[in-house]
Write a protein that holds these residues in place. Sequence first.
Motif, short mmCIF file in Angstrom:
data_model
loop_
_atom_site.label_atom_id
_atom_site.label_comp_id
_atom_site.label_asym_id
_atom_site.label_seq_id
_atom_site.Cartn_x
_atom_site.Cartn_y
_atom_site.Cartn_z
N MET A 217 0.84 -1.18 0.00
CA MET A 217 0.00 0.00 0.00
C MET A 217 0.88 1.24 0.00
N ALA A 218 0.49 2.24 -0.78
CA ALA A 218 1.24 3.49 -0.87
C ALA A 218 1.08 4.30 0.41
N ASP A 219 1.99 5.24 0.59
CA ASP A 219 1.88 6.15 1.73
C ASP A 219 0.64 7.02 1.56
N TRP A 220 -0.16 7.15 2.61
CA TRP A 220 -1.34 7.99 2.54
C TRP A 220 -1.37 8.91 3.74
N GLU A 221 -2.04 10.04 3.55
CA GLU A 221 -2.17 11.05 4.60
C GLU A 221 -3.57 11.66 4.54
N LEU A 222 -3.98 12.21 5.67
CA LEU A 222 -5.19 13.03 5.74
C LEU A 222 -4.76 14.46 5.95
N ARG A 223 -5.42 15.38 5.25
CA ARG A 223 -5.17 16.80 5.49
C ARG A 223 -6.51 17.51 5.53
N PRO A 224 -6.58 18.63 6.23
CA PRO A 224 -7.84 19.39 6.24
C PRO A 224 -8.19 19.85 4.82
N ALA A 225 -9.46 19.76 4.49
CA ALA A 225 -9.92 20.24 3.19
C ALA A 225 -10.01 21.76 3.21
N THR A 226 -9.94 22.34 2.04
CA THR A 226 -10.17 23.77 1.87
C THR A 226 -11.25 23.94 0.80
N SER A 227 -11.72 25.15 0.64
CA SER A 227 -12.74 25.40 -0.37
C SER A 227 -12.21 25.10 -1.77
N ALA A 228 -10.90 25.12 -1.96
CA ALA A 228 -10.30 24.81 -3.26
C ALA A 228 -10.46 23.33 -3.62
N ASP A 229 -10.81 22.48 -2.68
CA ASP A 229 -10.96 21.04 -2.93
C ASP A 229 -12.34 20.66 -3.46
N VAL A 230 -13.28 21.59 -3.47
CA VAL A 230 -14.66 21.24 -3.79
C VAL A 230 -14.80 20.59 -5.17
N GLU A 231 -14.12 21.07 -6.18
CA GLU A 231 -14.29 20.50 -7.52
C GLU A 231 -13.73 19.08 -7.61
N ALA A 232 -12.59 18.83 -6.98
CA ALA A 232 -12.03 17.47 -6.98
C ALA A 232 -12.97 16.51 -6.26
N VAL A 233 -13.54 16.95 -5.15
CA VAL A 233 -14.47 16.10 -4.40
C VAL A 233 -15.76 15.88 -5.19
N ALA A 234 -16.27 16.93 -5.83
CA ALA A 234 -17.50 16.80 -6.63
C ALA A 234 -17.28 15.82 -7.79
N GLU A 235 -16.14 15.91 -8.44
CA GLU A 235 -15.85 15.01 -9.56
C GLU A 235 -15.72 13.56 -9.07
N LEU A 236 -15.02 13.36 -7.97
CA LEU A 236 -14.88 12.01 -7.43
C LEU A 236 -16.23 11.45 -7.02
N ARG A 237 -17.07 12.27 -6.42
CA ARG A 237 -18.41 11.82 -6.03
C ARG A 237 -19.17 11.29 -7.24
N ALA A 238 -19.09 12.02 -8.35
CA ALA A 238 -19.78 11.59 -9.57
C ALA A 238 -19.25 10.24 -10.06
N VAL A 239 -17.95 10.04 -9.98
CA VAL A 239 -17.34 8.77 -10.41
C VAL A 239 -17.78 7.63 -9.49
N VAL A 240 -17.69 7.85 -8.20
CA VAL A 240 -17.96 6.80 -7.22
C VAL A 240 -19.44 6.41 -7.19
N LEU A 241 -20.33 7.38 -7.34
CA LEU A 241 -21.76 7.08 -7.24
C LEU A 241 -22.40 6.68 -8.57
N ARG A 242 -21.68 6.82 -9.67
CA ARG A 242 -22.28 6.58 -10.98
C ARG A 242 -22.94 5.20 -11.13
N ALA A 243 -22.23 4.15 -10.83
CA ALA A 243 -22.79 2.80 -11.04
C ALA A 243 -24.06 2.58 -10.23
N GLU A 244 -24.04 2.95 -8.98
CA GLU A 244 -25.22 2.73 -8.12
C GLU A 244 -26.39 3.59 -8.55
N LEU A 245 -26.14 4.87 -8.82
CA LEU A 245 -27.24 5.74 -9.24
C LEU A 245 -27.77 5.36 -10.63
#
Length: 99
Positions: free
Chosen positions: A1-29
């Motif tokens: 497993m690769a090295d992973w970290e958690l960092r606080p989100a900022t408002s600049a992260d919203v588009e990356a999170v929105a895009e990932l949400r669309a990818v992850v939820l696509r099959a189920e929806l």
Amino acid sequence: MADWELRPATSADVEAVAELRAVVLRAELTRLGRYDGQRVRQRLRDGFVAEPTRVIEVGGEFAGCVALRPAAGAHWLEHFYLAPRHQGVGIARPCWTPC
């Protein structure tokens, strides 16, 4: 497993999170006959709060997010999205499970 970290989100992260949400939820929806890529992304944008959100980075790159909203005496898991290429490799394994 690769090295992973958690960092606080900022408002600049919203588009990356929105895009990932669309990818992850696509099959189920899609299975439910409810997938609308624009709506999936916009609902995230409309409700995104950076403060309770943590960005998951693997090797220094965006890989997902988790958001725990505080509630009276508890926390609600509001979002937990992990890019498909990082699923199944132990990133989300509970901390009490040996790696």
